[in-house]
Scaffold this motif. Structure first.
Motif, PDB file in Angstrom:
ATOM      1  N   HIS A 144       9.471 -58.926  28.444  1.00  0.00           N
ATOM      2  CA  HIS A 144       8.017 -58.884  28.284  1.00  0.00           C
ATOM      3  C   HIS A 144       7.603 -58.474  26.880  1.00  0.00           C
ATOM      4  CE1 HIS A 144       6.514 -59.825  32.309  1.00  0.00           C
ATOM      5  NE2 HIS A 144       7.723 -59.446  32.681  1.00  0.00           N
ATOM      6  N   GLY A 145       8.345 -57.541  26.286  1.00  0.00           N
ATOM      7  CA  GLY A 145       7.966 -57.100  24.953  1.00  0.00           C
ATOM      8  C   GLY A 145       8.177 -58.152  23.889  1.00  0.00           C
ATOM      9  N   GLU A 146       9.224 -58.947  24.023  1.00  0.00           N
ATOM     10  CA  GLU A 146       9.563 -59.916  22.995  1.00  0.00           C
ATOM     11  C   GLU A 146       9.259 -61.361  23.408  1.00  0.00           C
ATOM     12  OE1 GLU A 146      10.639 -59.150  19.804  1.00  0.00           O
ATOM     13  OE2 GLU A 146      10.003 -57.172  20.500  1.00  0.00           O
ATOM     14  N   LEU A 147       9.767 -61.782  24.558  1.00  0.00           N
ATOM     15  CA  LEU A 147       9.596 -63.185  24.924  1.00  0.00           C
ATOM     16  C   LEU A 147       8.184 -63.468  25.424  1.00  0.00           C
ATOM     17  CD1 LEU A 147      13.039 -64.044  26.552  1.00  0.00           C
ATOM     18  CD2 LEU A 147      12.342 -64.095  24.151  1.00  0.00           C
ATOM     19  N   VAL A 148       7.731 -62.737  26.446  1.00  0.00           N
ATOM     20  CA  VAL A 148       6.387 -62.984  26.970  1.00  0.00           C
ATOM     21  C   VAL A 148       5.339 -62.729  25.890  1.00  0.00           C
ATOM     22  CG1 VAL A 148       4.643 -62.207  28.614  1.00  0.00           C
ATOM     23  CG2 VAL A 148       6.997 -62.563  29.379  1.00  0.00           C
ATOM     24  N   HIS A 149       5.448 -61.572  25.227  1.00  0.00           N
ATOM     25  CA  HIS A 149       4.373 -61.205  24.314  1.00  0.00           C
ATOM     26  C   HIS A 149       4.388 -62.053  23.045  1.00  0.00           C
ATOM     27  CE1 HIS A 149       1.206 -58.132  23.898  1.00  0.00           C
ATOM     28  NE2 HIS A 149       1.322 -58.413  22.608  1.00  0.00           N
ATOM     29  N   ARG A 150       5.537 -62.188  22.434  1.00  0.00           N
ATOM     30  CA  ARG A 150       5.589 -62.874  21.138  1.00  0.00           C
ATOM     31  C   ARG A 150       5.587 -64.397  21.254  1.00  0.00           C
ATOM     32  NH1 ARG A 150       6.257 -59.291  17.106  1.00  0.00           N
ATOM     33  NH2 ARG A 150       7.240 -57.287  17.604  1.00  0.00           N
ATOM     34  N   ARG A 151       6.199 -64.914  22.306  1.00  0.00           N
ATOM     35  CA  ARG A 151       6.359 -66.369  22.385  1.00  0.00           C
ATOM     36  C   ARG A 151       5.391 -67.032  23.346  1.00  0.00           C
ATOM     37  NH1 ARG A 151      12.255 -67.932  20.494  1.00  0.00           N
ATOM     38  NH2 ARG A 151      12.965 -65.934  19.668  1.00  0.00           N
ATOM     39  N   TYR A 152       4.625 -66.210  24.079  1.00  0.00           N
ATOM     40  CA  TYR A 152       3.626 -66.780  24.988  1.00  0.00           C
ATOM     41  C   TYR A 152       2.245 -66.204  24.693  1.00  0.00           C
ATOM     42  CZ  TYR A 152       1.092 -67.716  29.334  1.00  0.00           C
ATOM     43  OH  TYR A 152       0.152 -68.094  30.251  1.00  0.00           O
ATOM     44  N   VAL A 153       2.082 -64.898  24.891  1.00  0.00           N
ATOM     45  CA  VAL A 153       0.767 -64.269  24.732  1.00  0.00           C
ATOM     46  C   VAL A 153       0.211 -64.496  23.326  1.00  0.00           C
ATOM     47  CG1 VAL A 153      -0.477 -62.077  24.714  1.00  0.00           C
ATOM     48  CG2 VAL A 153       1.210 -62.530  26.506  1.00  0.00           C
ATOM     49  N   ALA A 154       1.022 -64.273  22.300  1.00  0.00           N
ATOM     50  CA  ALA A 154       0.545 -64.395  20.932  1.00  0.00           C
ATOM     51  C   ALA A 154       0.095 -65.813  20.590  1.00  0.00           C
ATOM     52  CB  ALA A 154       1.638 -63.944  19.960  1.00  0.00           C
ATOM     53  N   ARG A 155       0.523 -66.787  21.385  1.00  0.00           N
ATOM     54  CA  ARG A 155       0.174 -68.183  21.109  1.00  0.00           C
ATOM     55  C   ARG A 155      -1.008 -68.678  21.937  1.00  0.00           C
ATOM     56  NH1 ARG A 155       5.812 -71.123  21.932  1.00  0.00           N
ATOM     57  NH2 ARG A 155       4.612 -72.992  21.374  1.00  0.00           N
TER      58      ARG A 155
END
Length: 353
Positions: A144-155
């Motif tokens: 969640h900290g890296e994949l969900v947040h950086r590669r999904y939420v941030a986009r």
């Protein structure tokens, strides 16, 4: 040692597909709101009561296949984005797990009280529709900290979600805090912003999720920080009276019941030293939005696994801060999107205010 992750082709493609679905749903929303306007349903004509707004919009768009499609895609994305990121991690786990284990040691530490029992408002809810809740998977912190947040939420969310965390700290009238207590640390994104702004401060992070704190520990160790992370909750922080200079949180109130939010303000007042600062942020207040914008947030929250969003977004946080004893209370909505919403307060120099 870093946590850089090169995803396998399948995992990368699945996440990209998720992002595309969410972006497509957003474009559908624009078209649907144009249709509402054609039929005379606008912010000024919507009813005051939120459920009545939902009923009116549902009935107005009932003949629109695009409305059902929008709901279907939003529901699918809410259910699947976490699972997709877990699958993407599993494909590269053999490479990533040793990196994560290496970052468990360093200057940043975690204290987990064996007697701690997570409150039901947290343990009984799968926030963001995360299967099993935040601690449901051994590697949820990284996922969640890296994949969900950086590669999904941030986009899929507007603006720079990391710059927003730095921006809210500009609302503090001083920047010499030596003892900082962060509530709702999660995987450490806001903690990074705090460390950048206050490089010499002692930072203590509190969160009920051990999995999320494990990721925050990795982040702290990767950056060479000495964060003191503790498993716990803000309403019962366990800190001594008047022991910190700043109590702060980023976008966590909407995951709390209203009575707990009230206790957070009271507990923050207790642990702050005289003259100490409070800086808390959350989602926009419904009262500050037009009725269509508030419905839009409420509709997304309903599909997205946010059971306390509506009740928390209706709370006057400035009034809650004043009731707890804070003075010089002010609020603002960070431009250009008005999100997040910030409330600042100061503990008086004396108990007499």
């Amino acid at each position: 040692m870093t946590m850089d992750c090169t995803l396998a082709q399948r995992g990368r493609a699945l996440i990209d597909f998720e992002v595309g679905v969410r972006q497509a749903a957003g474009r559908m929303q624009v078209a649907l709101e144009a249709k509402l306007a054609e039929r005379g349903v606008t912010a000024s004509t919507l009813p005051e009561e939120m459920d009545a707004r939902h009923d009116l919009i549902d009935s107005t768009l009932d003949d629109q296949p695009l409305y059902a499609t929008r709901a279907l895609l939003t529901d699918w994305s809410a259910r699947e984005h976490g699972r997709v990121c877990e699958q993407a991690f599993d494909e590269v786990a053999d490479t990533m797990v040793p990196k994560l284990e290496a970052l468990a040691s360093g200057l940043t530490t975690i204290v987990a009280d064996p007697a701690f029992v997570a409150p039901r408002y947290w343990s009984a809810v799968w926030f963001h529709r995360t299967t099993g809740g935040w601690d449901g998977n051994a590697h949820n912190g990284y996922v969640h900290g890296e994949l969900v947040h950086r590669r999904y939420v941030a986009r899929v969310f507007p603006g720079d979600v990391y710059a927003q965390r730095r921006r809210v700290l500009e609302e503090l009238p001083r920047h010499d805090h030596a003892r900082i207590l962060e509530w709702g640390t999660s995987s450490g994104h806001y903690t990074v912003a705090l460390a950048e702004r206050f490089p010499d401060a002692t930072i203590v992070g509190l969160d009920p999720s051990l999995r999320m704190l494990e990721q925050a520990r990795r982040v702290g160790n990767a950056l060479g920080h000495a964060w003191d992370l503790r498993v716990g909750v803000g309403e019962e922080s366990g800190f001594a009276n008047e022991s910190v200079d700043l109590v702060t949180s980023y976008a966590i109130h909407h995951e709390l019941p209203p009575k707990i939010i009230t206790r957070w303000f009271e507990e923050a007042f207790r642990v702050l030293a005289p003259g100490g600062d409070l800086l808390m942020t959350d989602v926009p207040r419904y009262a500050d939005l037009d009725r269509l914008a508030a419905w839009r947030f409420d509709w997304t929250a309903k599909w997205g696994g946010e059971p306390f969003w509506r009740s928390s977004a209706q709370i006057d946080l400035a009034a809650a801060a004043r009731r707890a004893g804070f003075v010089d209370v002010r609020t603002c909505a960070i431009p250009p999107m008005g999100n997040p919403y910030v409330v600042y307060g100061r503990k008086p120099e004396s108990s007499h205010g």
